[in-house]
Each structure stands twice: as C-alpha cells, then as structure tokens.
Scaffold this active site. Structure first.
Site, short mmCIF file in Angstrom:
data_model
loop_
_atom_site.label_atom_id
_atom_site.label_comp_id
_atom_site.label_asym_id
_atom_site.label_seq_id
_atom_site.Cartn_x
_atom_site.Cartn_y
_atom_site.Cartn_z
N CYS A 188 0.83 -1.22 0.00
CA CYS A 188 0.00 0.00 0.00
C CYS A 188 0.86 1.27 0.00
CB CYS A 188 -1.00 -0.03 1.16
SG CYS A 188 -2.42 1.09 0.91
N HIS A 225 -4.41 -4.66 0.27
CA HIS A 225 -4.17 -5.28 1.58
C HIS A 225 -4.75 -6.69 1.63
CE1 HIS A 225 -2.51 -1.93 3.92
NE2 HIS A 225 -3.35 -1.15 3.28
N GLU A 243 -3.71 -9.09 3.14
CA GLU A 243 -3.51 -9.64 4.49
C GLU A 243 -4.63 -9.27 5.46
OE1 GLU A 243 -2.07 -5.47 4.91
OE2 GLU A 243 -1.97 -7.00 3.34
#
Length: 312
Positions: free
Chosen positions: A142, A235, A237
């Site tokens: 990011c 993202h 994750e």
C-alpha cells in the site's frame, strides 16, 4: 509452516488458537535447519493487528521463518504501547549491519501527505536503499509500495476523488510469473486508500512488470524483473473485520466514507462481511517466500548483495 517468534509475543496465543504452527526460540534452536530471516517494518497504527495478519499469511508454507519486527525511530507511535515496542521491535540502527532473506514494508496512514512531509521520510529512504544490498527480496504494501515506486523510480502518487475502499476484482497478468502461480484468472483483494499510482505510469516504467490489476482499483501487483522489489497496492492480508472497523471508525469521526464495495451482504453494515480473499492472500505470500526468497537467497546470509557489488 512454523513461524518463529518471541515466546511472549501477544499475538502468539491467537495464532495458536487458529491452529497455526508457531515456534518459540527454544524449540527453533534445536532444529538443524537455517530459517528464513524476514524483517517486517511495521508502519501501521494498530501494530498488533498487522503482526497477526502478516504472521497468519506466512503460515501456509513448510518453510521456517524467523521474524524480526522493526519500527522507525523518527516517529512516536500513538496507538501501540511503548512497552510492546520496546520488547518486540528493533530500530534500523540496531540491525543495519545484518542481512535478511526477505523484508516487508507495510502501509502507513500518511498517504494524503506529500512524501517529503512525512516525519520519517528520510529514515524510510535510507531503509529502502539499504534493502537493495541487505535483503534478497522486499515486499512493499500500500503506502509502502507507493513510497518505494516514488523513491526508486520517480512514479508520483495521485489523489483520488474519494477513498478507494472495499473488495475489488482483479485480473491476473503475466500468468507465467511464479508470484501468481496457482491464482485463478480473477480474484478479489481489499483496498483502503486515498491515493494511487497511475496505471500508465507503471506500464511505462521498463523496469516493472504488472502481475495483477483491476478496472476499478488499478494496478494491484507489480515487480522488478528480478523479483528483488515487489509492490502490492492493496491489503490481501486484512482479516474479515478490518474494513468493518475502518468504516465504523470513520463514521464515528464524521469523515466522508462510503460503505465498503462488495463487502457486506446486500451492502448492509449490520451483516457479517464475507471473507472472499484469504486463499489468494495465502498463495501470494507462499509464492513470495518460496520463489523470491527461499529459492534465490544464499545459504550464507553474508553473501546477500555480493552479486550487486560484482556488477558495479
């Protein structure tokens, strides 16, 4: 895969409750293998949440990973206790003479500021330059990806008219690249950002290869040809409720925010969000650790960077 962490790291218990194999230092010392050394520069405000998310993403490969968490010295964290940082984090000064198989530079909540106005920008630039000679492969996430694209290649970030916020559909490009091996043609990943890097600027950079992109969210994943630098704009994750927390936080602060795209069933925030990106997240991190860290890193960590020196 066993993840090696400090015995008293708070998120260790959560990982174990999720049936993820977490190994403490004592047990790791008795295994006759060399674990991969991975450093995570955690710039996210809720550091324990990010620790949990990234360690969870590491858990689907047979490789043993020895994780070191790093913080910037030139910024005081407001949302994580000093005790936690002092016990589980190191500064760049303390490890700058070490070498690592892999590194992650996370996002940060400073994307609407010019890079040069971020109080730890000079420190970040020093760390990014250091990775080129001290790390086999670095994954930037990011804001970390935008910062690295700007620092290394001069690609500017562009403000968006409204926050890119939700779960977006992406298409795989360059399918033969090992980083997207095992991916479906289309897959989903979370985004939460106010800025972007123009698709045409990334494609125009000869040193970069685009591996996945979205019509709505732009380029998600790109990398240098040797895989030494990888840039992840979203993202993957994030856990099931991360965007939910962000949405409710912004609402409580009366900030302009729309319901996360393709997240709540029927766009109803009272409903449980659907988890629809975890499998590709696991594949991505497993591929990175296997093909761009484990397969490329020398057994002797001291040799990292030696090839670059020979070519100069």
């Amino acid at each position: 895969m066993p993840i090696k962490v400090q015995s008293d790291l708070p998120v260790k218990e959560t990982l174990e409750n999720e049936n993820i194999f977490v190994m403490d230092e004592k047990r790791a010392m008795h295994q006759d293998i060399r674990p991969l050394k991975v450093c995570i520069l955690n710039l996210m405000p809720l550091k324990e949440d990010t620790e949990l998310q990234l360690l969870r993403a590491f858990s689907n490969t047979p490789l043993q990973v020895d994780v070191t968490f790093m913080m910037v010295k030139s910024h005081i964290a407001q949302n994580t206790s000093a005790n936690h940082l002092n016990r589980f984090y190191v500064t760049f000064e303390s490890i700058m003479d070490e070498k690592f198989d892999g590194m992650i530079i996370t996002g940060a909540p400073v994307e609407q500021m010019p890079f040069e106005e971020v109080d730890y920008w000079q420190e970040i630039c020093e760390i990014m330059d250091w990775t080129k000679t001290h790390v086999t492969s670095t994954l930037h996430i990011c804001w970390g990806a935008q910062a690295a694209l700007y620092h290394h290649f001069g690609l500017k970030k562009i403000p968006l008219e409204e926050k890119l916020f939700g779960i977006y559909r992406h298409r795989v490009r360059n399918r033969r690249n090992p980083l997207v091996r095992g991916f479906d043609d289309y897959f989903y990943a979370p985004h939460s950002r106010h800025t972007t890097v123009a698709r045409e600027d990334i494609y125009a950079c000869d040193e970069l290869t685009v591996l996945a992109e979205s019509e709505q969210a732009g380029v998600l994943l790109c990398m240098t040809g040797d895989g030494k630098q990888i840039f992840l704009m979203g993202h993957p994750e994030y856990d099931r409720y991360t965007l939910d927390k962000e949405y409710k936080r912004d609402l409580s602060k009366n900030l302009p925010i729309h319901v996360p795209v393709n997240y709540y069933p029927g766009d109803d925030p009272t409903q449980k969000p659907a988890l629809q990106w975890r499998s590709h997240c696991n594949i991505l991190y497993s591929n990175w650790l296997n093909y761009f860290v484990y397969q490329l890193t020398p057994y002797d960590l001291k040799k990292i960077g030696s090839e670059e020196k020979k070519s100069e």
